[in-house]
Design a protein around this motif. Structure first.
Motif, PDB file in Angstrom:
ATOM      1  N   ARG A 290      -4.744  -4.538  -4.698  1.00  0.00           N
ATOM      2  CA  ARG A 290      -3.910  -4.460  -3.490  1.00  0.00           C
ATOM      3  C   ARG A 290      -4.005  -3.087  -2.844  1.00  0.00           C
ATOM      4  O   ARG A 290      -4.165  -2.958  -1.633  1.00  0.00           O
ATOM      5  N   GLY A 291      -3.898  -2.060  -3.687  1.00  0.00           N
ATOM      6  CA  GLY A 291      -3.895  -0.710  -3.152  1.00  0.00           C
ATOM      7  C   GLY A 291      -5.206  -0.302  -2.525  1.00  0.00           C
ATOM      8  O   GLY A 291      -5.236   0.543  -1.619  1.00  0.00           O
ATOM      9  N   SER A 292      -6.315  -0.876  -2.991  1.00  0.00           N
ATOM     10  CA  SER A 292      -7.630  -0.484  -2.473  1.00  0.00           C
ATOM     11  C   SER A 292      -8.127  -1.401  -1.361  1.00  0.00           C
ATOM     12  O   SER A 292      -9.258  -1.255  -0.895  1.00  0.00           O
ATOM     13  N   THR A 293      -7.286  -2.334  -0.934  1.00  0.00           N
ATOM     14  CA  THR A 293      -7.671  -3.226   0.167  1.00  0.00           C
ATOM     15  C   THR A 293      -6.631  -3.248   1.285  1.00  0.00           C
ATOM     16  O   THR A 293      -6.810  -3.944   2.280  1.00  0.00           O
ATOM     17  N   THR A 294      -5.554  -2.491   1.112  1.00  0.00           N
ATOM     18  CA  THR A 294      -4.479  -2.469   2.108  1.00  0.00           C
ATOM     19  C   THR A 294      -4.534  -1.182   2.916  1.00  0.00           C
ATOM     20  O   THR A 294      -4.611  -0.094   2.349  1.00  0.00           O
ATOM     21  N   ARG A 295      -4.485  -1.331   4.216  1.00  0.00           N
ATOM     22  CA  ARG A 295      -4.483  -0.164   5.111  1.00  0.00           C
ATOM     23  C   ARG A 295      -3.095  -0.002   5.734  1.00  0.00           C
ATOM     24  O   ARG A 295      -2.203  -0.821   5.530  1.00  0.00           O
ATOM     25  N   GLY A 296      -2.937   1.054   6.497  1.00  0.00           N
ATOM     26  CA  GLY A 296      -1.676   1.261   7.197  1.00  0.00           C
ATOM     27  C   GLY A 296      -1.055   2.587   6.847  1.00  0.00           C
ATOM     28  O   GLY A 296      -1.719   3.513   6.364  1.00  0.00           O
ATOM     29  N   VAL A 297       0.255   2.676   7.091  1.00  0.00           N
ATOM     30  CA  VAL A 297       1.007   3.917   6.903  1.00  0.00           C
ATOM     31  C   VAL A 297       2.049   3.697   5.818  1.00  0.00           C
ATOM     32  O   VAL A 297       2.710   2.650   5.755  1.00  0.00           O
ATOM     33  N   LEU A 298       2.199   4.681   4.942  1.00  0.00           N
ATOM     34  CA  LEU A 298       3.187   4.592   3.869  1.00  0.00           C
ATOM     35  C   LEU A 298       4.592   4.781   4.431  1.00  0.00           C
ATOM     36  O   LEU A 298       4.776   5.446   5.457  1.00  0.00           O
TER      37      LEU A 298
ATOM     38  N   ARG B 211      -0.944   8.180   6.031  1.00  0.00           N
ATOM     39  CA  ARG B 211      -1.827   7.021   6.096  1.00  0.00           C
ATOM     40  C   ARG B 211      -2.428   6.726   4.717  1.00  0.00           C
ATOM     41  O   ARG B 211      -2.758   7.635   3.963  1.00  0.00           O
ATOM     42  N   ARG B 212      -2.561   5.440   4.426  1.00  0.00           N
ATOM     43  CA  ARG B 212      -3.244   5.039   3.198  1.00  0.00           C
ATOM     44  C   ARG B 212      -4.719   5.433   3.277  1.00  0.00           C
ATOM     45  O   ARG B 212      -5.343   5.297   4.330  1.00  0.00           O
ATOM     46  N   ARG B 213      -5.273   5.872   2.137  1.00  0.00           N
ATOM     47  CA  ARG B 213      -6.663   6.331   2.120  1.00  0.00           C
ATOM     48  C   ARG B 213      -7.542   5.564   1.139  1.00  0.00           C
ATOM     49  O   ARG B 213      -8.762   5.647   1.197  1.00  0.00           O
ATOM     50  N   ALA B 214      -6.921   4.838   0.191  1.00  0.00           N
ATOM     51  CA  ALA B 214      -7.706   4.214  -0.876  1.00  0.00           C
ATOM     52  C   ALA B 214      -8.661   3.156  -0.342  1.00  0.00           C
ATOM     53  O   ALA B 214      -9.804   3.045  -0.811  1.00  0.00           O
TER      54      ALA B 214
ATOM     55  N   VAL C  34      -3.245   2.968  -6.850  1.00  0.00           N
ATOM     56  CA  VAL C  34      -1.974   2.722  -7.529  1.00  0.00           C
ATOM     57  C   VAL C  34      -0.873   3.589  -6.942  1.00  0.00           C
ATOM     58  O   VAL C  34       0.246   3.129  -6.686  1.00  0.00           O
ATOM     59  N   ASN C  35      -1.180   4.874  -6.709  1.00  0.00           N
ATOM     60  CA  ASN C  35      -0.163   5.771  -6.173  1.00  0.00           C
ATOM     61  C   ASN C  35       0.314   5.323  -4.800  1.00  0.00           C
ATOM     62  O   ASN C  35       1.502   5.440  -4.466  1.00  0.00           O
ATOM     63  N   GLU C  36      -0.602   4.801  -3.988  1.00  0.00           N
ATOM     64  CA  GLU C  36      -0.202   4.327  -2.670  1.00  0.00           C
ATOM     65  C   GLU C  36       0.635   3.055  -2.769  1.00  0.00           C
ATOM     66  O   GLU C  36       1.603   2.876  -2.010  1.00  0.00           O
ATOM     67  N   GLU C  37       0.291   2.165  -3.692  1.00  0.00           N
ATOM     68  CA  GLU C  37       1.118   0.981  -3.911  1.00  0.00           C
ATOM     69  C   GLU C  37       2.508   1.384  -4.391  1.00  0.00           C
ATOM     70  O   GLU C  37       3.520   0.807  -3.980  1.00  0.00           O
ATOM     71  N   ASN C  38       2.563   2.357  -5.274  1.00  0.00           N
ATOM     72  CA  ASN C  38       3.848   2.840  -5.770  1.00  0.00           C
ATOM     73  C   ASN C  38       4.684   3.407  -4.629  1.00  0.00           C
ATOM     74  O   ASN C  38       5.855   3.070  -4.469  1.00  0.00           O
ATOM     75  N   ALA C  39       4.070   4.257  -3.802  1.00  0.00           N
ATOM     76  CA  ALA C  39       4.794   4.865  -2.692  1.00  0.00           C
ATOM     77  C   ALA C  39       5.274   3.825  -1.695  1.00  0.00           C
ATOM     78  O   ALA C  39       6.292   4.020  -1.019  1.00  0.00           O
ATOM     79  N   ALA C  40       4.554   2.703  -1.600  1.00  0.00           N
ATOM     80  CA  ALA C  40       4.921   1.639  -0.667  1.00  0.00           C
ATOM     81  C   ALA C  40       5.942   0.678  -1.257  1.00  0.00           C
ATOM     82  O   ALA C  40       6.323  -0.295  -0.599  1.00  0.00           O
TER      83      ALA C  40
END
Length: 356
Positions: free
Chosen positions: A226-234, A241-244, A274-280
């Protein structure tokens, strides 16, 4: 006295084990206590007060949302992360909350969750007080809880006592220090993972332990995907912005170079996802905190993708050994992060920096 591997690796939601998972569990515990003590019919209103770090970071680290969800009977490991915010928004819009999932009370998200930004309780910086009142405003129940790190919660009876109440189940190889753990390996010739597996047998079968750890691995894989296929803003005021996802696309376009150091770019991407999913506020494995949750999945994804002969046995051994190290820190130090330095709407960005 011991901890289980499943005490260290738990499924929850972001952005913080101390500030999101812990408060949700505390609120759920309070609601269940009202239900189990048959007090629910008397309750007309509830007020929750968050102190210290919880009060300072409140909305930014999802503490307010977590409290509302917990009071409504939801748990960190089963709540739908996608539906979580809409459920809280519905409570805010209607002014009604279904306490413990069965008793409707009036509830104002803004007024009934009080953030004390400059006050803390004596025992721990992550303190919470829960108050239930009847229609005349008379207190029905009052409870105090503390979120002590890694999603662990203790109540007021623990004040001044050891923060982590361990399982009293006797295990074959008890240890509380690194020296004690290594002495078991020296004496028996067993690996650290084998020591841990033997201890887990006191609670469940080896098959149950293995299946449970592979389920943890499955949640980690889903989180990275999920984290490596999702774009957008946290979430949060910084508009990070998401970077993964972009990083993954670049790595896939570059192809496999055979360069061992190049694999580290993948490891970085795995952890960032993972960190971006966590932050979201997504579903993650607390390992052993939310702020550190990207590390173990990143290492396991490296093993799975780049190490010849990688298999599920290796995944299980790694998680067992990693949990042994985590237990030493949980017993002898603190894994509760994000003190008053991460505040308000920037909380999700703070979680990207490792707040637990």
């Amino acid at each position: 006295m011991s901890l289980s591997v499943f005490d260290l690796f738990t499924v929850g939601i972001g952005p913080s084990s101390s500030h999101t998972v812990g408060p949700m569990r505390a609120a759920g515990t309070f609601a269940r206590a009202l239900r189990d003590e048959r007090l629910l019919p008397r309750v007309a209103s509830v007020r929750v007060e968050l102190f210290g770090s919880l009060g300072a970071t409140g909305h930014g680290h999802g503490s307010v949302k977590a409290v509302v969800l917990g009071l409504a009977g939801h748990a960190p490991d089963t709540v739908d992360p996608v539906a979580a915010q809409p459920m809280v928004d519905d409570v805010a819009a209607t002014g009604k909350l279904e306490l413990a999932g069965r008793h409707v009370i009036g509830f104002s998200v803004d007024d009934d969750v009080v953030l004390h930004r400059n006050r803390r309780l004596d025992f721990h910086s992550n303190g919470m007080e829960f108050h239930a009142f009847d229609r005349e405003g008379t207190p029905v129940a009052v409870r105090t809880y503390y979120s002590v790190g890694g999603g662990f919660v203790v109540d007021e009876d623990a004040a001044g006592e050891k923060a982590v109440v361990e399982d009293a189940t006797p295990v074959e190889y008890p240890f509380s220090t690194g020296d004690e753990l290594l002495s078991h390996t020296d004496r028996t010739g067993l690996s650290i993972s084998s020591i841990m597996l033997a201890n887990e047998r006191a609670r469940r079968t080896e098959r149950e332990t293995r299946d449970g750890l592979l389920e943890i691995w499955s949640v980690m894989r889903e989180c990275v995907e999920r984290g490596s296929t999702t774009r957008g803003v946290l979430p949060g005021g910084l508009r990070v912005r998401r970077r993964a996802a972009a990083s993954r696309e670049d790595l896939e376009a570059a192809g496999e170079s055979g360069d061992r150091l190049g694999a580290m770019e993948w490891v970085t991407m795995f952890a960032l996802a993972v960190n971006e999913e966590n932050a979201a506020g997504g579903r993650i494995v607390t390992a052993p905190t939310n702020g550190a949750a990207g590390i173990i999945p990143a290492v396991l994804h490296y093993y799975d993708r780049f190490v010849p002969g990688a298999d599920e046995d290796g995944i299980v051994r790694f998680l067992l050994a990693a949990s042994a190290v985590g237990m030493l820190f949980k017993r002898n130090a603190s894994i509760s992060g994000a003190e008053v330095g991460c505040q308000g709407e920037v909380g999700s960005a703070c979680s990207m920096a490792g707040a637990g």
